[in-house]
Write a protein that holds these residues in place. Structure first.
Motif, PDB file in Angstrom:
ATOM      1  N   ILE A  41       8.382 -32.786  26.868  1.00  0.00           N
ATOM      2  CA  ILE A  41       7.349 -31.754  26.785  1.00  0.00           C
ATOM      3  C   ILE A  41       6.056 -32.321  27.377  1.00  0.00           C
ATOM      4  O   ILE A  41       5.699 -33.468  27.112  1.00  0.00           O
ATOM      5  CB  ILE A  41       7.079 -31.343  25.315  1.00  0.00           C
ATOM      6  CG1 ILE A  41       8.351 -30.807  24.650  1.00  0.00           C
ATOM      7  CG2 ILE A  41       5.936 -30.339  25.213  1.00  0.00           C
ATOM      8  CD1 ILE A  41       8.773 -29.441  25.111  1.00  0.00           C
ATOM      9  N   ASN A  42       5.372 -31.518  28.164  1.00  0.00           N
ATOM     10  CA  ASN A  42       4.047 -31.914  28.640  1.00  0.00           C
ATOM     11  C   ASN A  42       3.036 -31.590  27.548  1.00  0.00           C
ATOM     12  O   ASN A  42       2.788 -30.417  27.261  1.00  0.00           O
ATOM     13  CB  ASN A  42       3.699 -31.154  29.927  1.00  0.00           C
ATOM     14  CG  ASN A  42       2.412 -31.661  30.563  1.00  0.00           C
ATOM     15  OD1 ASN A  42       1.537 -32.190  29.883  1.00  0.00           O
ATOM     16  ND2 ASN A  42       2.304 -31.503  31.884  1.00  0.00           N
ATOM     17  N   PRO A  43       2.428 -32.608  26.927  1.00  0.00           N
ATOM     18  CA  PRO A  43       1.560 -32.343  25.784  1.00  0.00           C
ATOM     19  C   PRO A  43       0.190 -31.766  26.164  1.00  0.00           C
ATOM     20  O   PRO A  43      -0.558 -31.337  25.289  1.00  0.00           O
ATOM     21  CB  PRO A  43       1.396 -33.721  25.139  1.00  0.00           C
ATOM     22  CG  PRO A  43       1.531 -34.678  26.276  1.00  0.00           C
ATOM     23  CD  PRO A  43       2.535 -34.052  27.219  1.00  0.00           C
ATOM     24  N   GLY A  44      -0.145 -31.818  27.444  1.00  0.00           N
ATOM     25  CA  GLY A  44      -1.436 -31.267  27.862  1.00  0.00           C
ATOM     26  C   GLY A  44      -2.608 -32.201  27.604  1.00  0.00           C
ATOM     27  O   GLY A  44      -3.763 -31.789  27.723  1.00  0.00           O
ATOM     28  N   LEU A  45      -2.316 -33.454  27.258  1.00  0.00           N
ATOM     29  CA  LEU A  45      -3.364 -34.459  27.046  1.00  0.00           C
ATOM     30  C   LEU A  45      -2.760 -35.831  27.300  1.00  0.00           C
ATOM     31  O   LEU A  45      -1.532 -35.995  27.259  1.00  0.00           O
ATOM     32  CB  LEU A  45      -3.954 -34.367  25.644  1.00  0.00           C
ATOM     33  CG  LEU A  45      -3.107 -34.721  24.434  1.00  0.00           C
ATOM     34  CD1 LEU A  45      -4.009 -34.959  23.228  1.00  0.00           C
ATOM     35  CD2 LEU A  45      -2.123 -33.625  24.092  1.00  0.00           C
ATOM     36  N   PRO A  46      -3.597 -36.825  27.591  1.00  0.00           N
ATOM     37  CA  PRO A  46      -3.063 -38.155  27.915  1.00  0.00           C
ATOM     38  C   PRO A  46      -2.279 -38.758  26.754  1.00  0.00           C
ATOM     39  O   PRO A  46      -2.630 -38.575  25.592  1.00  0.00           O
ATOM     40  CB  PRO A  46      -4.327 -38.979  28.215  1.00  0.00           C
ATOM     41  CG  PRO A  46      -5.388 -37.982  28.527  1.00  0.00           C
ATOM     42  CD  PRO A  46      -5.066 -36.767  27.719  1.00  0.00           C
ATOM     43  N   ILE A  47      -1.223 -39.498  27.097  1.00  0.00           N
ATOM     44  CA  ILE A  47      -0.433 -40.193  26.081  1.00  0.00           C
ATOM     45  C   ILE A  47      -1.039 -41.575  25.876  1.00  0.00           C
ATOM     46  O   ILE A  47      -1.172 -42.347  26.834  1.00  0.00           O
ATOM     47  CB  ILE A  47       1.041 -40.327  26.513  1.00  0.00           C
ATOM     48  CG1 ILE A  47       1.643 -38.942  26.772  1.00  0.00           C
ATOM     49  CG2 ILE A  47       1.852 -41.074  25.459  1.00  0.00           C
ATOM     50  CD1 ILE A  47       3.036 -38.977  27.389  1.00  0.00           C
ATOM     51  N   PRO A  48      -1.451 -41.930  24.647  1.00  0.00           N
ATOM     52  CA  PRO A  48      -2.053 -43.249  24.403  1.00  0.00           C
ATOM     53  C   PRO A  48      -1.107 -44.380  24.810  1.00  0.00           C
ATOM     54  O   PRO A  48       0.124 -44.249  24.717  1.00  0.00           O
ATOM     55  CB  PRO A  48      -2.305 -43.249  22.894  1.00  0.00           C
ATOM     56  CG  PRO A  48      -2.376 -41.807  22.514  1.00  0.00           C
ATOM     57  CD  PRO A  48      -1.417 -41.103  23.428  1.00  0.00           C
ATOM     58  N   PHE A  49      -1.684 -45.503  25.274  1.00  0.00           N
ATOM     59  CA  PHE A  49      -0.862 -46.624  25.723  1.00  0.00           C
ATOM     60  C   PHE A  49       0.037 -47.155  24.613  1.00  0.00           C
ATOM     61  O   PHE A  49       1.159 -47.593  24.869  1.00  0.00           O
ATOM     62  CB  PHE A  49      -1.758 -47.746  26.261  1.00  0.00           C
ATOM     63  CG  PHE A  49      -2.435 -47.398  27.561  1.00  0.00           C
ATOM     64  CD1 PHE A  49      -1.688 -47.106  28.691  1.00  0.00           C
ATOM     65  CD2 PHE A  49      -3.816 -47.355  27.645  1.00  0.00           C
ATOM     66  CE1 PHE A  49      -2.292 -46.774  29.888  1.00  0.00           C
ATOM     67  CE2 PHE A  49      -4.444 -47.032  28.850  1.00  0.00           C
ATOM     68  CZ  PHE A  49      -3.677 -46.725  29.972  1.00  0.00           C
ATOM     69  N   SER A  50      -0.456 -47.120  23.365  1.00  0.00           N
ATOM     70  CA  SER A  50       0.368 -47.605  22.252  1.00  0.00           C
ATOM     71  C   SER A  50       1.618 -46.750  22.080  1.00  0.00           C
ATOM     72  O   SER A  50       2.702 -47.264  21.760  1.00  0.00           O
ATOM     73  CB  SER A  50      -0.443 -47.610  20.954  1.00  0.00           C
ATOM     74  OG  SER A  50      -0.933 -46.303  20.669  1.00  0.00           O
ATOM     75  N   ILE A  51       1.474 -45.440  22.289  1.00  0.00           N
ATOM     76  CA  ILE A  51       2.627 -44.534  22.193  1.00  0.00           C
ATOM     77  C   ILE A  51       3.566 -44.747  23.376  1.00  0.00           C
ATOM     78  O   ILE A  51       4.801 -44.728  23.233  1.00  0.00           O
ATOM     79  CB  ILE A  51       2.158 -43.066  22.135  1.00  0.00           C
ATOM     80  CG1 ILE A  51       1.222 -42.834  20.938  1.00  0.00           C
ATOM     81  CG2 ILE A  51       3.344 -42.113  22.085  1.00  0.00           C
ATOM     82  CD1 ILE A  51       1.869 -42.999  19.598  1.00  0.00           C
ATOM     83  N   GLN A  52       3.000 -44.960  24.555  1.00  0.00           N
ATOM     84  CA  GLN A  52       3.829 -45.236  25.734  1.00  0.00           C
ATOM     85  C   GLN A  52       4.674 -46.484  25.515  1.00  0.00           C
ATOM     86  O   GLN A  52       5.865 -46.526  25.859  1.00  0.00           O
ATOM     87  CB  GLN A  52       2.947 -45.422  26.971  1.00  0.00           C
ATOM     88  CG  GLN A  52       2.214 -44.168  27.428  1.00  0.00           C
ATOM     89  CD  GLN A  52       1.428 -44.393  28.707  1.00  0.00           C
ATOM     90  OE1 GLN A  52       1.833 -45.178  29.563  1.00  0.00           O
ATOM     91  NE2 GLN A  52       0.302 -43.692  28.839  1.00  0.00           N
ATOM     92  N   ALA A  53       4.045 -47.523  24.934  1.00  0.00           N
ATOM     93  CA  ALA A  53       4.773 -48.771  24.687  1.00  0.00           C
ATOM     94  C   ALA A  53       5.889 -48.575  23.670  1.00  0.00           C
ATOM     95  O   ALA A  53       6.965 -49.172  23.781  1.00  0.00           O
ATOM     96  CB  ALA A  53       3.802 -49.842  24.199  1.00  0.00           C
ATOM     97  N   LEU A  54       5.659 -47.705  22.657  1.00  0.00           N
ATOM     98  CA  LEU A  54       6.653 -47.488  21.604  1.00  0.00           C
ATOM     99  C   LEU A  54       7.821 -46.642  22.097  1.00  0.00           C
ATOM    100  O   LEU A  54       8.989 -46.964  21.835  1.00  0.00           O
ATOM    101  CB  LEU A  54       5.985 -46.802  20.408  1.00  0.00           C
ATOM    102  CG  LEU A  54       6.887 -46.479  19.217  1.00  0.00           C
ATOM    103  CD1 LEU A  54       7.356 -47.749  18.535  1.00  0.00           C
ATOM    104  CD2 LEU A  54       6.159 -45.581  18.225  1.00  0.00           C
TER     105      LEU A  54
END
Length: 468
Positions: A41-54
């Protein structure tokens, strides 16, 4: 009965300020998975780096994925008529409900939490997080922290729990009268069901048994239940509920006793989730200081939390009125008393001028003794009384002891005791350090319920009621 096993990945921990980056829905018929839906899903806002890493999901991966409102109809159709199942179900449910509502769909469904189910059906495990639970039960998880992989593992876990549920926990939890799914996932049901319906203070404890929230209630059970009802998407609920592992409580005779205990306990414990709690503070205070010539001066100024003062006031006018009275009643120098940069008497009468002139002739030691006597008399004249009210049961009364204008002791006295001496009664009560907020509560209550107030008179051996 059909079950929808759901897992989502998100940009944050609470629905109203975070987006969904991935969703997986598995339809289970009680035997096996019969349908599946999974998409980024495109959340419509940037994905935090911590979430990207997880999760491994980054902005580039979702750039061409549909927004949630584009898949909302399909999500709604798959979930309709199913029991909503997730590991820590209230988290996933709050996101789905919030984003479906934003897309124009009113969604409601019965829920089952596999954390709570696992605790009931397989008690005694060291951890009930999805990863460690699956390790303990030999369930393989592929693509950990991705919606599809976690949903697959939850589906296998749920199938096993259905087989192991010989005590009938699942149908019991699905009864309409059961409110268990509203409880935090790590909170034993017994902790909630054992709560009384009386005034008191309740404590939410974390996994280590540390108090993370303290609250007061007129009805403990009803107030605690209100923390768990609904699907508030704000951060306090999402972060807060996952941290609750136990509840303890302290019964109080009245709401006032509960308010005072709550204030004292928050000051003592500084619980994590009480950090936003604000209490009215006094705005002005009476200060004393020695000037260059050695004379003790009195002044009304803004109250400073870390400054020692003689007395506090909500309004500057109350302080000015009190200080003027000290000058007139005890013959202090009007020139040595002030508020802010202003003299205490803007247009002094001849009597005040004459008195001030005479006082000016006193040496510092004699004048300072005069000031000290005035302040001592002022303090002694502050009200001393007790509030006697309902106890925690019919065999006792609650007792709040106020001495020289400040709460000093609090507790409960048995109706069977024959105490009449003030000193004996005082010794039976627990010493208490008060603050301005607590004293405000007491004086407001005393004004509202004068018949519950009894004056303390040192020359008497018992209580005397304050006349109306």
């Amino acid at each position: 009965m059909r079950y929808a096993i759901v897992d989502i990945e998100t940009t944050g921990g609470y629905a109203s300020g975070s987006g969904i980056t991935e969703i997986a829905i598995l339809i289970h018929d009680g035997t096996s998975v019969i349908d599946r839906y999974e998409t980024l899903i495109n959340p419509g806002l940037p994905i935090p780096f911590s979430i990207q890493a997880l999760t491994g999901i980054d902005d580039e991966m979702v750039a061409n994925s549909p927004a949630f409102d584009k898949v909302a109809d399909q999500v709604y159709q798959m979930l309709s008529g199913c029991v909503f199942i997730a590991h820590n179900v209230n988290f996933d449910y709050s996101f789905i409900k919030y984003h479906l509502q934003a897309a124009g769909y009113e969604f409601s469904a019965p829920k089952l939490c596999t954390v709570r189910l696992s605790r009931k059906i397989k008690p005694g495990l060291s951890s009930y997080s999805l990863g460690k639970l699956c390790d303990a039960l030999a369930i393989l998880i592929e693509n950990r922290h991705r919606a599809g992989g976690d949903a697959d593992a939850t589906a296998i876990l749920f199938s096993k729990l259905l087989t192991w549920d010989t005590a009938g926990h699942i149908p019991m939890m699905l009864k309409k009268t059961s409110k268990e799914q509203q409880l935090p996932p790590n909170l034993p049901k017994e902790d909630f069901t054992n709560l009384p319906s009386c005034p008191g203070v309740y404590y939410f404890l974390d996994m280590a048994g540390k108090e993370i929230y303290v609250g007061k209630a007129l009805n403990i059970r009803k107030r605690v239940a209100s923390h768990f009802s609904g699907h508030n998407p704000n951060p306090q609920r999402q972060h807060f509920l996952r941290s609750i592992y136990a509840i303890r409580y302290e019964s109080c005779g009245t709401e006032l006793m509960a308010l005072l205990l709550e204030a004292a306990e928050i000051k003592r414990l500084w619980p994590l989730y009480n950090r936003a709690m604000k209490r009215p503070e006094p705005k002005f205070a009476l200060y004393s200081y020695e000037d260059f010539h050695g004379y003790r001066r009195l002044a009304i100024g803004k109250h400073g939390k870390y400054h020692d003062c003689i007395h506090v006031f909500n309004r500057e006018s109350d302080g000015i009125r009190m200080l003027r009275k000290l000058v007139i009643d005890f013959g202090l120098s009007a020139d040595r008393c002030s508020y802010g940069r202003y003299p205490l008497f803007s247009s002094e009468s001849e009597d005040i001028q004459k008195l001030s002139t005479e006082i000016q002739l006193l040496n510092p030691q004699d004048y300072n003794t005069l000031v000290e006597n005035a302040l001592t008399k002022f303090t002694e004249n502050l009200p001393s009384f007790v509030i006697v009210d309902t106890g925690r049961n019919t065999d006792e009364n609650s007792c709040i002891w106020v001495e020289k204008g400040r709460l000093s002791r609090i507790g409960y006295l048995s109706n069977q005791s024959d105490l009449t001496s003030l000193s004996d009664i005082k010794e039976m009560l627990k010493p208490c350090t008060s603050n301005h907020y607590m004293n405000q509560l007491i004086f407001s209550y005393a004004e509202k319920y004068p018949l519950k107030v009894k004056r303390l008179m040192q020359e008497m051996t018992n209580f005397q009621e304050i006349p109306e």
